[in-house]
Scaffold this active site. Sequence first.
Site, PDB file in Angstrom:
ATOM      1  N   CYS A  31       0.138   0.592  -3.720  1.00  0.00           N
ATOM      2  CA  CYS A  31       0.205  -0.169  -2.468  1.00  0.00           C
ATOM      3  C   CYS A  31       0.566  -1.629  -2.737  1.00  0.00           C
ATOM      4  O   CYS A  31      -0.235  -2.382  -3.299  1.00  0.00           O
ATOM      5  CB  CYS A  31      -1.152  -0.058  -1.759  1.00  0.00           C
ATOM      6  SG  CYS A  31      -1.377  -1.162  -0.368  1.00  0.00           S
ATOM      7  N   CYS A  34      -1.743  -4.216  -1.165  1.00  0.00           N
ATOM      8  CA  CYS A  34      -3.022  -4.236  -1.894  1.00  0.00           C
ATOM      9  C   CYS A  34      -2.910  -5.133  -3.122  1.00  0.00           C
ATOM     10  O   CYS A  34      -3.825  -5.902  -3.417  1.00  0.00           O
ATOM     11  CB  CYS A  34      -3.425  -2.826  -2.334  1.00  0.00           C
ATOM     12  SG  CYS A  34      -3.655  -1.657  -0.980  1.00  0.00           S
TER      13      CYS A  34
END
Length: 104
Positions: A31, A34
């Site tokens: 991600c 993230c």
Amino acid sequence: MKVISVTSDNFEEEVINSKVPVLIDFNADWCGPCRMLKPVLDELASESDDYKIVSINVDDEEDLAMKYNVSSIPCLVLIKEGNEVNRSIGVKPKNEIKDLLGDK
């Protein structure tokens, strides 16, 4: 303090039984957002002992992600005395995360 990696094995000890509020960062290695959020959380974790920040990889800990109804990541969930009190989805600037923590 630094960001603590949490799994099902240490979740109760690190999150539910914590004496201070806990900000859970639900994330995944793949991600991009993230990864963008990680340095901000590392910085916040080192700034105060009034709370702790933990990281949970949703790919490795699907049961915990399901328990907290995480459908989008990054997802920040604030736990106080074992209960969810706030949540934020997506990348946020440091000041908004501090607001989420109640840290002025």
